[in-house]
Design a protein around this motif. Structure first.
Motif, PDB file in Angstrom:
ATOM      1  N   ASP A  30      -7.884  10.548  -0.731  1.00  0.00           N
ATOM      2  CA  ASP A  30      -6.972  10.448   0.444  1.00  0.00           C
ATOM      3  C   ASP A  30      -5.992  11.601   0.312  1.00  0.00           C
ATOM      4  OD1 ASP A  30      -7.825   7.628   1.220  1.00  0.00           O
ATOM      5  OD2 ASP A  30      -7.109   7.354  -0.541  1.00  0.00           O
TER       6      ASP A  30
ATOM      7  N   GLU B  28      -0.288   8.269   6.279  1.00  0.00           N
ATOM      8  CA  GLU B  28      -1.611   7.834   5.762  1.00  0.00           C
ATOM      9  C   GLU B  28      -1.511   7.009   4.726  1.00  0.00           C
ATOM     10  OE1 GLU B  28      -4.896   8.334   6.813  1.00  0.00           O
ATOM     11  OE2 GLU B  28      -4.111   8.368   8.739  1.00  0.00           O
ATOM     12  N   LYS B  29      -2.278   5.935   4.315  1.00  0.00           N
ATOM     13  CA  LYS B  29      -2.455   5.174   3.004  1.00  0.00           C
ATOM     14  C   LYS B  29      -3.095   5.962   1.999  1.00  0.00           C
ATOM     15  CE  LYS B  29      -2.379   0.924   5.653  1.00  0.00           C
ATOM     16  NZ  LYS B  29      -3.145  -0.451   5.999  1.00  0.00           N
ATOM     17  N   VAL B  30      -2.610   6.013   0.783  1.00  0.00           N
ATOM     18  CA  VAL B  30      -3.260   6.663  -0.222  1.00  0.00           C
ATOM     19  C   VAL B  30      -3.786   5.702  -1.231  1.00  0.00           C
ATOM     20  CG1 VAL B  30      -2.830   8.257  -2.089  1.00  0.00           C
ATOM     21  CG2 VAL B  30      -1.733   8.575  -0.011  1.00  0.00           C
ATOM     22  N   LYS B  31      -5.050   5.789  -1.793  1.00  0.00           N
ATOM     23  CA  LYS B  31      -5.669   5.119  -2.682  1.00  0.00           C
ATOM     24  C   LYS B  31      -6.168   5.856  -4.243  1.00  0.00           C
ATOM     25  CE  LYS B  31      -7.366   1.011   0.056  1.00  0.00           C
ATOM     26  NZ  LYS B  31      -8.596   0.313   0.388  1.00  0.00           N
TER      27      LYS B  31
ATOM     28  N   ILE C 197      -2.604   3.686  -8.012  1.00  0.00           N
ATOM     29  CA  ILE C 197      -3.488   4.618  -7.503  1.00  0.00           C
ATOM     30  C   ILE C 197      -4.327   5.208  -8.408  1.00  0.00           C
ATOM     31  CG2 ILE C 197      -3.210   6.980  -6.371  1.00  0.00           C
ATOM     32  CD1 ILE C 197      -0.797   6.310  -4.901  1.00  0.00           C
TER      33      ILE C 197
ATOM     34  N   MET D 230       0.652  -1.107   0.085  1.00  0.00           N
ATOM     35  CA  MET D 230       0.052   0.072   0.032  1.00  0.00           C
ATOM     36  C   MET D 230       0.947   1.285   0.115  1.00  0.00           C
ATOM     37  SD  MET D 230      -3.020   1.216   0.012  1.00  0.00           S
ATOM     38  CE  MET D 230      -4.181  -0.248   0.472  1.00  0.00           C
ATOM     39  N   ILE D 231       0.440   2.210  -0.951  1.00  0.00           N
ATOM     40  CA  ILE D 231       1.416   3.295  -1.163  1.00  0.00           C
ATOM     41  C   ILE D 231       0.902   4.409   0.126  1.00  0.00           C
ATOM     42  CG2 ILE D 231       1.744   5.235  -2.463  1.00  0.00           C
ATOM     43  CD1 ILE D 231       2.788   2.595  -3.377  1.00  0.00           C
ATOM     44  N   LYS D 232       1.845   5.217   0.831  1.00  0.00           N
ATOM     45  CA  LYS D 232       1.693   6.063   1.930  1.00  0.00           C
ATOM     46  C   LYS D 232       1.844   7.419   1.280  1.00  0.00           C
ATOM     47  CE  LYS D 232       2.548   2.805   5.517  1.00  0.00           C
ATOM     48  NZ  LYS D 232       3.012   2.441   6.605  1.00  0.00           N
TER      49      LYS D 232
ATOM     50  N   GLN E 218       5.529   8.467   0.352  1.00  0.00           N
ATOM     51  CA  GLN E 218       6.116   8.050  -0.963  1.00  0.00           C
ATOM     52  C   GLN E 218       5.776   9.002  -1.928  1.00  0.00           C
ATOM     53  OE1 GLN E 218       4.308   3.736   0.251  1.00  0.00           O
ATOM     54  NE2 GLN E 218       6.009   3.332  -1.396  1.00  0.00           N
TER      55      GLN E 218
END
Length: 263
Positions: free
Chosen positions: A60, A35-38, A248, A1-3, A6
């Motif tokens: 996000d 925080e995670k980013v979708k 994403i 999961m991208i944060k 990143q």
């Protein structure tokens, strides 16, 4: 999961923070790097409408060009527009990152991108970055054409490539060979552009007395407006981020608009 962290690193690889102008404020405006980013929303400005749009789309992270927090606030309350935005972002759990004059100045940033979008080439910078390791970074670009083009032809190109119907023109010289381009508000660079031989300047936010003086000096100005000189250019520059994070979902704001209307 991208944060968030990143994406910040990727943004600052394209446009390092140290390339920003001294007056500017860039980086994570509101949020949590962990925080995670979708979903990411691209916007030129972080308006209340854009924040509501991001909330509805369950975004996000908003990546904007213009920073929400430009001057240090004395307080953050709903009594001010800025305070309302910050509180709404926090309550909605939406992060906000802004990359402004550092993205303008970067080697492949907005100033260089608009040159390419208009179908030109440039290897000259109006104001080079003070960071010696980034010799190809700086604000403004100078274009040297092999042969003159008529002002009407250049106006047609600008309208077509930037998707605009109207613009302001100071008709100082109808035959154009050396063009200076500065995204956003560029009139503080006019003197340098003329010193470098510009007979035409493309920018936004020009004022009456500047227009009057440079017309008398025989310099043409194409004023696309601040918004039109940056919005599509910003989206084009952001394609690098989209390519890096294919997992994403990137969304272009439909609530971003030019505050000016031509009636």
């Amino acid at each position: 999961m991208i944060k968030v962290e990143q994406i910040i690193k990727a943004m600052e690889k394209i446009a390092p923070v140290y390339l920003k102008e001294d007056f500017d404020n860039v980086g994570l405006m509101v949020g949590d790097k962990a925080e995670k980013v979708k979903r990411v929303l691209f916007a030129l400005d972080c308006t209340l409408e854009v924040i509501e749009e991001a909330k509805d789309l369950k975004v996000d992270l908003i990546i904007s060009h213009h920073p929400l927090i430009f001057n240090k606030p004395k307080s953050i309350t709903t009594d001010t527009l800025q305070g309302k935005k910050i509180i709404k972002l926090i309550r909605s759990n939406i992060n906000l990152y802004s990359s402004h004059t550092n993205l303008d100045s970067a080697e492949n940033g907005l100033n260089q991108t608009i040159v390419e979008m208009l179908g030109f080439k440039s290897n000259e910078i109006l104001e080079k970055s003070k960071i010696t390791s980034h010799k190809n970074a700086g604000l403004g670009r100078m274009i040297r054409l092999d042969k003159e083009i008529d002002l009407t032809e250049l106006i047609s190109t600008v309208k077509s490539k930037l998707n605009i119907n109207t613009l302001r023109v100071v008709d100082g010289n109808r035959k154009i060979k050396n063009i200076a381009i500065i995204n956003g508000s560029g009139q503080s660079f006019f003197s340098q552009a003329v010193k470098m031989g510009a007979d035409c300047i493309i920018t936004g936010d020009t004022t009456y007395h500047f227009a009057l003086d440079y017309k008398e000096m025989g310099v043409t100005i194409i004023d696309t407006g601040h918004f039109s000189s940056e919005w599509l250019v910003f989206l084009k520059a952001m394609e690098k981020i989209k390519e890096e994070f294919k997992e994403i979902e990137f969304i272009t704001s439909t609530k971003v608009e030019d505050p000016y209307k031509f009636i």
